[in-house]
Design a protein around this motif. Structure first.
Motif, mmCIF file in Angstrom:
data_model
loop_
_atom_site.group_PDB
_atom_site.id
_atom_site.type_symbol
_atom_site.label_atom_id
_atom_site.label_comp_id
_atom_site.label_asym_id
_atom_site.label_seq_id
_atom_site.Cartn_x
_atom_site.Cartn_y
_atom_site.Cartn_z
ATOM 1 N N VAL A 86 -5.667 11.344 9.520
ATOM 2 C CA VAL A 86 -4.893 10.102 9.450
ATOM 3 C C VAL A 86 -5.652 9.053 8.634
ATOM 4 O O VAL A 86 -5.058 8.341 7.815
ATOM 5 C CB VAL A 86 -4.603 9.567 10.867
ATOM 6 C CG1 VAL A 86 -3.866 8.234 10.806
ATOM 7 C CG2 VAL A 86 -3.789 10.581 11.656
ATOM 8 N N TYR A 87 -6.968 8.977 8.843
ATOM 9 C CA TYR A 87 -7.776 8.000 8.101
ATOM 10 C C TYR A 87 -7.713 8.245 6.598
ATOM 11 O O TYR A 87 -7.437 7.322 5.818
ATOM 12 C CB TYR A 87 -9.235 8.033 8.571
ATOM 13 C CG TYR A 87 -10.157 7.369 7.586
ATOM 14 C CD1 TYR A 87 -10.128 5.991 7.399
ATOM 15 C CD2 TYR A 87 -11.019 8.131 6.788
ATOM 16 C CE1 TYR A 87 -10.945 5.380 6.460
ATOM 17 C CE2 TYR A 87 -11.837 7.530 5.850
ATOM 18 C CZ TYR A 87 -11.799 6.148 5.688
ATOM 19 O OH TYR A 87 -12.595 5.549 4.749
ATOM 20 N N PHE A 88 -7.973 9.473 6.164
ATOM 21 C CA PHE A 88 -7.987 9.753 4.729
ATOM 22 C C PHE A 88 -6.602 9.639 4.113
ATOM 23 O O PHE A 88 -6.465 9.239 2.952
ATOM 24 C CB PHE A 88 -8.581 11.137 4.457
ATOM 25 C CG PHE A 88 -10.073 11.183 4.602
ATOM 26 C CD1 PHE A 88 -10.883 10.399 3.804
ATOM 27 C CD2 PHE A 88 -10.672 12.002 5.545
ATOM 28 C CE1 PHE A 88 -12.265 10.422 3.941
ATOM 29 C CE2 PHE A 88 -12.050 12.037 5.688
ATOM 30 C CZ PHE A 88 -12.846 11.250 4.884
ATOM 31 N N LEU A 89 -5.573 9.979 4.873
ATOM 32 C CA LEU A 89 -4.205 9.815 4.387
ATOM 33 C C LEU A 89 -3.881 8.335 4.196
ATOM 34 O O LEU A 89 -3.306 7.928 3.170
ATOM 35 C CB LEU A 89 -3.230 10.452 5.381
ATOM 36 C CG LEU A 89 -1.841 10.819 4.870
ATOM 37 C CD1 LEU A 89 -1.919 11.783 3.690
ATOM 38 C CD2 LEU A 89 -1.026 11.432 5.986
ATOM 39 N N THR A 90 -4.281 7.515 5.172
ATOM 40 C CA THR A 90 -4.066 6.072 5.077
ATOM 41 C C THR A 90 -4.857 5.472 3.931
ATOM 42 O O THR A 90 -4.340 4.653 3.154
ATOM 43 C CB THR A 90 -4.467 5.390 6.396
ATOM 44 O OG1 THR A 90 -3.710 5.949 7.471
ATOM 45 C CG2 THR A 90 -4.216 3.897 6.333
ATOM 46 N N ALA A 91 -6.127 5.867 3.812
ATOM 47 C CA ALA A 91 -6.981 5.346 2.735
ATOM 48 C C ALA A 91 -6.431 5.725 1.361
ATOM 49 O O ALA A 91 -6.463 4.919 0.421
ATOM 50 C CB ALA A 91 -8.402 5.877 2.898
ATOM 51 N N THR A 92 -5.922 6.957 1.238
ATOM 52 C CA THR A 92 -5.356 7.398 -0.029
ATOM 53 C C THR A 92 -4.112 6.599 -0.388
ATOM 54 O O THR A 92 -3.947 6.150 -1.537
ATOM 55 C CB THR A 92 -5.001 8.904 0.035
ATOM 56 O OG1 THR A 92 -6.191 9.654 0.301
ATOM 57 C CG2 THR A 92 -4.401 9.382 -1.272
ATOM 58 N N ALA A 93 -3.223 6.389 0.593
ATOM 59 C CA ALA A 93 -2.000 5.617 0.352
ATOM 60 C C ALA A 93 -2.332 4.174 -0.022
ATOM 61 O O ALA A 93 -1.751 3.612 -0.966
ATOM 62 C CB ALA A 93 -1.105 5.655 1.583
ATOM 63 N N CYS A 94 -3.285 3.569 0.696
ATOM 64 C CA CYS A 94 -3.681 2.189 0.398
ATOM 65 C C CYS A 94 -4.309 2.076 -0.986
ATOM 66 O O CYS A 94 -4.049 1.115 -1.725
ATOM 67 C CB CYS A 94 -4.650 1.679 1.459
ATOM 68 S SG CYS A 94 -3.891 1.347 3.066
ATOM 69 N N SER A 95 -5.125 3.049 -1.360
ATOM 70 C CA SER A 95 -5.744 3.040 -2.682
ATOM 71 C C SER A 95 -4.696 3.133 -3.780
ATOM 72 O O SER A 95 -4.807 2.472 -4.827
ATOM 73 C CB SER A 95 -6.737 4.202 -2.807
ATOM 74 O OG SER A 95 -7.790 4.070 -1.886
ATOM 75 N N MET A 96 -3.679 3.948 -3.555
ATOM 76 C CA MET A 96 -2.613 4.084 -4.536
ATOM 77 C C MET A 96 -1.850 2.769 -4.707
ATOM 78 O O MET A 96 -1.549 2.351 -5.827
ATOM 79 C CB MET A 96 -1.654 5.197 -4.122
ATOM 80 C CG MET A 96 -0.514 5.416 -5.109
ATOM 81 S SD MET A 96 0.483 6.869 -4.698
ATOM 82 C CE MET A 96 1.136 6.363 -3.104
ATOM 83 N N ILE A 97 -1.555 2.103 -3.570
ATOM 84 C CA ILE A 97 -0.868 0.814 -3.644
ATOM 85 C C ILE A 97 -1.746 -0.224 -4.338
ATOM 86 O O ILE A 97 -1.250 -1.047 -5.128
ATOM 87 C CB ILE A 97 -0.475 0.338 -2.236
ATOM 88 C CG1 ILE A 97 0.562 1.289 -1.630
ATOM 89 C CG2 ILE A 97 0.093 -1.083 -2.278
ATOM 90 C CD1 ILE A 97 0.891 1.003 -0.177
#
Length: 213
Positions: A86-97
């Motif tokens: 969940v952490y890496f998925l969230t971090a990846t999505a936030c980085s993309m935004i």
């Protein structure tokens, strides 16, 4: 696809749709519409940075250390198998935004060198998060599960800390080998995580310089 992945995917696609829709570029006679869109983009940028930075500092540095020093090792490891995806998925999505919102009003050819550096930092953070999510996280979790199985066979893993593992590994070549493999894979994943966090830390200095209090 689990619900969290679905939610983050929807958020990402909605964000991209809003940012690149034809209506986004329209400007009313008083500039009000354009100003509202600009504010929303800045808000999305700040919230994405806050979530990514806060999750990293708490989940990796503060919360991780507290859990390691408090929970039995197998319980700690099993909990991490739920938290880290969940952490890496969230971090990846936030980085993309962050990348999308940063580049929205900035053409690469018109950017100053300082701005290009910031965009590269965000791309770096995104890249390290993706590598961890797709490559190193599955490898680390698989090695951890295999080591848990070896540890259960010798009746260890329910204690807090590494002392019992190190003691048994001196006389158990199989466990010693698993420890070395885990240390290698986990070490690489940790370096990628710290590289992503470092990129955000460097970017935070640029972001702070743009805030007027």
């Amino acid at each position: 696809m689990d619900p969290i992945t679905q939610l983050l995917t929807v958020i990402a696609f909605v964000s991209i749709g809003i940012l690149f829709s034809p209506e986004t570029s329209r400007t009313g006679s008083d500039g009000g519409y354009s100003s509202t869109i600009s504010t929303l983009i800045k808000l999305a940028h700040l919230l994405s940075f806050s979530i990514a930075w806060g999750a990293a500092v708490w989940g990796v540095l503060i919360g991780g250390l507290i859990m390691f020093r408090t929970l039995p090792r197998h319980q700690f490891g099993n909990l991490r198998t739920k938290i880290f995806p969940v952490y890496f998925l969230t971090a990846t999505a936030c980085s993309m935004i962050l990348i999308i919102t940063f580049a929205y009003d900035n053409s690469w050819r018109l950017m100053e060198e300082k701005q290009k550096l910031q965009l590269l930092l965000l791309l770096s953070s995104f890249g390290f998060n993706v590598i961890n999510l797709v490559v190193f996280l599955p490898m680390t979790l698989e090695v951890m599960r295999r080591r848990h199985k070896v540890e259960r066979e010798v009746d260890i893993g329910e204690e807090v800390g590494w002392w019992k593992n190190k003691l048994v590994a001196k006389h158990n070549p199989n466990l010693a080998a698993m420890n070395k493999t885990f240390a290698l894979v986990h070490g690489i994943a940790a370096l990628a995580t710290m590289a992503s966090l470092s990129s955000l830390a460097l970017y935070s200095w640029y972001l702070a310089s743009k805030i007027h209090l």
